[in-house]
Design a protein around this motif. Structure first.
Motif, PDB file in Angstrom:
ATOM      1  N   TYR A 157      63.466 -28.124  52.963  1.00 29.13           N
ATOM      2  CA  TYR A 157      64.583 -28.262  52.028  1.00 29.13           C
ATOM      3  C   TYR A 157      64.332 -27.427  50.771  1.00 29.13           C
ATOM      4  O   TYR A 157      65.259 -26.829  50.204  1.00 29.13           O
ATOM      5  N   TYR A 158      63.059 -27.435  50.312  1.00 31.38           N
ATOM      6  CA  TYR A 158      62.725 -26.569  49.172  1.00 31.38           C
ATOM      7  C   TYR A 158      63.027 -25.102  49.520  1.00 31.38           C
ATOM      8  O   TYR A 158      63.636 -24.358  48.740  1.00 31.38           O
ATOM      9  N   ALA A 161      65.084 -23.918  51.742  1.00 28.58           N
ATOM     10  CA  ALA A 161      66.524 -23.708  51.860  1.00 28.58           C
ATOM     11  C   ALA A 161      67.165 -23.547  50.495  1.00 28.58           C
ATOM     12  O   ALA A 161      68.064 -22.693  50.291  1.00 28.58           O
ATOM     13  N   SER A 162      66.726 -24.365  49.524  1.00 22.49           N
ATOM     14  CA  SER A 162      67.296 -24.282  48.168  1.00 22.49           C
ATOM     15  C   SER A 162      66.990 -22.935  47.518  1.00 22.49           C
ATOM     16  O   SER A 162      67.898 -22.252  46.981  1.00 22.49           O
ATOM     17  N   PHE A 163      65.716 -22.545  47.570  1.00 16.13           N
ATOM     18  CA  PHE A 163      65.339 -21.274  46.935  1.00 16.13           C
ATOM     19  C   PHE A 163      65.960 -20.066  47.658  1.00 16.13           C
ATOM     20  O   PHE A 163      66.368 -19.083  47.029  1.00 16.13           O
ATOM     21  N   SER A 164      66.035 -20.131  48.991  1.00 14.57           N
ATOM     22  CA  SER A 164      66.642 -19.015  49.729  1.00 14.57           C
ATOM     23  C   SER A 164      68.129 -18.911  49.422  1.00 14.57           C
ATOM     24  O   SER A 164      68.692 -17.796  49.358  1.00 14.57           O
ATOM     25  N   THR A 165      68.800 -20.044  49.197  1.00 12.08           N
ATOM     26  CA  THR A 165      70.221 -20.018  48.815  1.00 12.08           C
ATOM     27  C   THR A 165      70.405 -19.361  47.452  1.00 12.08           C
ATOM     28  O   THR A 165      71.319 -18.535  47.240  1.00 12.08           O
ATOM     29  N   MET A 166      69.513 -19.741  46.498  1.00 10.83           N
ATOM     30  CA  MET A 166      69.600 -19.134  45.165  1.00 10.83           C
ATOM     31  C   MET A 166      69.318 -17.632  45.238  1.00 10.83           C
ATOM     32  O   MET A 166      70.015 -16.817  44.590  1.00 10.83           O
TER      33      MET A 166
END
Length: 435
Positions: free
Chosen positions: A413-414, A416-421
């Motif tokens: 999840y971490y 996924a969050s950073f890759s989205t940003m």
């Protein structure tokens, strides 16, 4: 003045009477013995003397005594009741069926002995305990194969039975070698009552009928379904003994020699005295009475009992269990005591370890479920008083500041969050500067 003196004397004696039966000394001490005829005191003297030699206080009264009462001023005067009055149609004083049932419901013990003259009152008392005597009032137990050999052939109503319950806690650890002499009526057990047990059963060849009449139809009670002596241990641990024979307790059968038909062995003395003595020890709580003390729990490595636990805590639970030996409390040793950590259903069920000195312990991990739990021990074993222990304890989840800063299982999840940003940043650059 005489009445006033009597009341004062009663009040002075009450602390002594009340103190005779207590959790620290669970053995019955004051026993009311109701008789059809006072001659039973001499004809059954061995049984009564054995009780008195063990420290019991016997109060003999006729069953129709107008002064009969089990309690006074809301306090019971006796710890146990022995009914050797099978033909009594109505008790004297304030004693009746309801009073006897209330006596048992209050945790007191009862022995009921019947015979072929058993009245409706005695039958109703037995029926309330899950025991149904043969409806034919003239019927007795007959056995043409397992009868007691005697000089006169007779009608084979004197039975030599060795089909008794195999339980050391109920009948003692010393085996009963000689058969039991029985002469009386049989009964069956109510299948809806799970608390009643056969202690002495008829053989497969026994049946219940009138020995003076020819059989015109199959007997209602036959074979091993016939119970000769039964016991009940109520949910409040009151104990009740029901016998279809008053002669079972008599000096005559205690002293009689016995030879079972078809057996070459003749015993110089029947097993009645040992059987009745050991059974009376169980009924009057001289054996098989358990208590639990010093129940506690705590986190592993701590000694204080917490107000609540957190999920996934490691905890310890301790209890001490003792058995009454008739004179003192002795450590109870068993390998089947189990602890439940319970909420609607057991989340944890573990067998407790013992040090063979009455001390039981178990370690466990609090499940990953929060709510209001209970520590529960429900211990029910044949012949022993039941133990029912429960203690409520809340279990809470982790607080917001008790979680780890980064949880390993949350790495996807971490990412996924950073890759989205990162993707959004790259998309913005491309979109803004693309010509």
């Amino acid at each position: 003045m005489a009445n006033l003196s009597g009341h004062i004397l009663t009040l002075l004696l009450f602390p002594i009477l009340i103190a005779a039966f207590s959790p620290e000394n669970p053995t019955d001490r004051r026993i009311l013995v109701l008789l059809d005829d006072l001659s039973l005191k001499s004809s059954h003297s061995i049984f009564f003397n054995s009780l008195q030699s063990r420290g019991f206080l016997l109060d003999f009264k006729l069953a129709d005594d107008p002064s009969l009462s089990l309690q006074r001023y809301g306090q019971y005067l006796y710890d146990a009741l022995v009914l050797f009055a099978p033909s009594t149609e109505r008790f004297g004083g304030s004693l009746d069926l309801a009073a006897i049932l209330d006596f048992a419901d209050s945790g007191h013990d009862v022995i009921v002995a019947a015979d072929e003259n058993a009245s409706d009152l005695i039958r109703n008392i037995a029926a309330e305990c899950g025991v149904d005597f043969d409806e034919d009032s003239s019927a007795v137990v007959i056995d043409h194969i397992s009868y007691a050999v005697s000089e006169t052939e007779g009608d084979h109503t004197l039975i030599a039975s060795d089909d008794f319950i195999k339980s050391d806690v109920i009948l003692g650890s010393t085996p009963i070698e000689a058969p039991i002499l029985f002469k009386g009526i049989g009964h069956s057990l109510n299948p809806a009552n799970t608390l009643v047990l056969k202690v002495l059963s008829g053989s497969s060849s026994s049946y219940s009928a009138n020995p003076k009449l020819k059989l015109s139809s199959p007997p209602a009670l036959t074979g091993s379904a016939i119970s000769l002596v039964s016991i009940v241990q109520a949910r409040n641990n009151a104990r009740i003994l029901i016998s279809g024979s008053l002669d079972l307790f008599s000096d005559k059968l205690f002293k009689s020699s016995v030879q079972k038909a078809g057996s070459p062995t003749r015993y110089g003395k029947s097993g009645n005295e040992q059987f009745v003595t050991e059974l009376s020890k169980w009924v009057f709580h001289e054996r098989g009475h358990l208590k639990a003390v010093n129940v506690r729990h705590n986190k592993v490595g701590e000694s204080e009992e917490p107000a609540m636990y957190r999920i996934n805590d490691e905890l310890e639970y301790f209890v001490e269990i003792y058995e009454w030996s008739g004179t003192s409390w002795e450590p109870y040793v068993a390998s089947d005591v189990q602890l439940q950590f319970y909420m609607m259903s057991p989340y944890v069920l573990k067998t407790m370890l013992t040090d063979q000195k009455g001390f039981y312990s178990v370690s466990m991990k609090v499940p990953d479920v929060y709510g209001v739990f209970q520590f529960k021990i429900e211990y029910q074993r044949l012949g022993y008083t039941s133990l029912s222990l429960s203690k409520q304890i809340p279990v809470r989840p982790f607080r917001h500041n008790e979680y780890e800063r980064f949880i390993t299982t949350a790495f996807p999840y971490y990412g996924a969050s950073f890759s989205t940003m990162a993707g959004f940043f790259i998309f913005s650059i491309v979109y803004l500067y693309n010509k």
